[in-house]
Design an enzyme around this catalytic site. Structure first.
Site, short mmCIF file in Angstrom:
data_model
loop_
_atom_site.label_atom_id
_atom_site.label_comp_id
_atom_site.label_asym_id
_atom_site.label_seq_id
_atom_site.Cartn_x
_atom_site.Cartn_y
_atom_site.Cartn_z
N ASN A 1 17.70 -5.22 5.60
CA ASN A 1 17.40 -3.96 4.92
C ASN A 1 17.60 -2.84 5.93
O ASN A 1 16.76 -2.64 6.82
CB ASN A 1 15.94 -4.00 4.42
N LYS B 1 17.54 0.24 5.49
CA LYS B 1 16.75 1.45 5.17
C LYS B 1 17.63 2.70 5.28
O LYS B 1 18.81 2.63 4.97
CB LYS B 1 15.51 1.52 6.06
N HIS C 1 9.80 -2.19 -2.80
CA HIS C 1 9.52 -2.14 -1.36
C HIS C 1 8.31 -1.23 -1.11
O HIS C 1 8.12 -0.22 -1.79
CB HIS C 1 10.75 -1.61 -0.61
N GLU D 1 7.68 0.90 1.07
CA GLU D 1 7.96 2.31 1.37
C GLU D 1 8.17 3.10 0.08
O GLU D 1 7.86 4.28 0.00
CB GLU D 1 9.16 2.40 2.33
N GLU E 1 5.73 -8.87 1.98
CA GLU E 1 5.78 -7.94 3.11
C GLU E 1 4.41 -7.29 3.29
O GLU E 1 4.09 -6.31 2.62
CB GLU E 1 6.83 -6.85 2.85
N GLY F 1 7.94 -2.40 9.75
CA GLY F 1 8.43 -1.14 10.30
C GLY F 1 7.91 -0.84 11.70
O GLY F 1 7.64 0.31 12.02
N SER G 1 8.55 -7.20 10.55
CA SER G 1 8.95 -7.20 11.96
C SER G 1 9.44 -8.56 12.44
O SER G 1 9.18 -8.95 13.58
CB SER G 1 7.79 -6.71 12.85
N GLY H 1 14.07 -5.74 8.65
CA GLY H 1 14.32 -4.30 8.75
C GLY H 1 14.93 -3.96 10.10
O GLY H 1 16.14 -4.04 10.30
N GLY H 2 14.08 -3.61 11.06
CA GLY H 2 14.54 -3.15 12.37
C GLY H 2 15.59 -4.04 13.02
O GLY H 2 16.61 -3.54 13.53
C1 PEP Z 1 11.06 -4.02 5.72
O1 PEP Z 1 10.49 -2.95 5.66
O2 PEP Z 1 11.69 -4.48 4.73
C2 PEP Z 1 10.99 -4.76 6.97
C3 PEP Z 1 10.90 -6.05 6.91
O3 PEP Z 1 11.01 -4.02 8.09
P1 PEP Z 1 10.74 -4.53 9.60
O4 PEP Z 1 11.48 -5.81 9.80
O5 PEP Z 1 11.28 -3.43 10.46
O6 PEP Z 1 9.28 -4.70 9.71
#
Ligand code: PEP
Length: 262
Positions: A9, A11, A95, A97, A167, A173, A214, A235-236
């Site tokens: 993702n 983002k 999601h 967010e 999540e 995030g 994460s 995500g990251g």
């Molecule tokens: C997300 O928000 O979908 C996510 C998994 O982010 P991160 O891996 O950065 O926590």
């Protein structure tokens, strides 16, 4: 056995050049092992470009959102028809967010899920509790509400085109908090159990539940080896090819050591 699934993702990140470079690097580094399903979800403006860079690879294209109508006077929105036209197979809905920063309700997310499935997209449906909710011992109640209201009335056939991403909002995030593999496993078991009560044991058995929060190359093996953890929403660490591909490799390793489904 349910196939492992790794989803990136992106983002609201990347430029045209970065999206092109990242997609090219992921496609090139993917190899030919097809035991793990892989998809990336870039921002809307780069879907066509990324789709082009992924051509001929085994990486699928997904979107991060949609508006639940085929077309019409919805300024600034993107329809499922447009996503399909751009080559998307998947869409992320619900999601945190979008729930917490953009104020999407369970009812609105439910509408989106229905329209996406009707259009022929595969839905990655996100649920999870906030830190305050976990501390108040409300995790089970929150997951229950999100499942019941988000998926209300869906048929068993439609549900075969939906997977869930658990999540925990407190762990995503780069929050600095990490769910332990045991916490992830426990939450997945709660979700699968409740899903089974609502939609039947058969649907629960085939349901893929991914963990997002994460996930990185260091903890991917520990998380993905847990019973009932079928994949990762990243995500990251999906914003660079190297860690993302390392997580895909971790998922491939787990296909070599089948675990009992939770
Ligand atoms: C997300 O928000 O979908 C996510 C998994 O982010 P991160 O891996 O950065 O926590």
């Amino acid at each position: 056995m349910r196939q492992k699934f790794v989803i990136g993702n992106w983002k609201m990140h990347t430029t045209t050049a970065e999206a092109s470079h990242l997609a090219t690097a992921i496609a090139a580094g993917m190899g030919t092992d097809d035991r793990v399903t892989v998809a990336v979800c870039p921002p809307f403006p780069y879907l066509a470009l990324v789709g082009d860079r992924l051509k001929g690879s085994r990486v699928a294209l997904g979107a991060q959102n949609l508006y639940p109508a085929q077309e019409g006077a919805f300024t600034g929105e993107v329809s499922p028809t447009m996503l399909l036209d751009l080559g998307c197979q998947y869409v992320i809905l619900g999601h945190s967010e979008r729930r917490h920063t953009l104020g999407e309700s369970d009812a609105f997310i439910h509408h989106k899920v229905r329209v996406a499935l009707d259009a022929g997209l595969e839905v990655i449906f996100c649920i999870g509790e906030t830190l305050a909710q976990r501390q108040a011992d409300q995790t089970r109640t929150v997951l229950d509400r999100q499942l019941l209201q988000g998926l209300d009335g869906l048929s068993a056939a439609a549900l075969t085109h939906l997977s869930i991403a658990y999540e925990p909002v407190w762990a995503i995030g780069g929050s600095g908090h990490h769910a332990t593999p045991q916490q992830a496993q426990d939450a997945h078991a709660i979700i699968r159990h409740r899903f089974g009560q609502i939609f039947g044991a058969r649907s629960a058995q085939t349901l893929m539940i991914h963990y997002g929060g994460s996930v990185n190359p260091e903890d991917a093996d520990a998380l993905l080896s847990r019973p009932g953890v079928d994949g990762g929403l990243i995500g990251g660490d999906s914003l660079k090819a190297e860690p993302f591909l390392a997580i895909v490799q971790a998922a491939i390793r787990q296909t070599q050591t089948p675990v009992e489904a939770a």
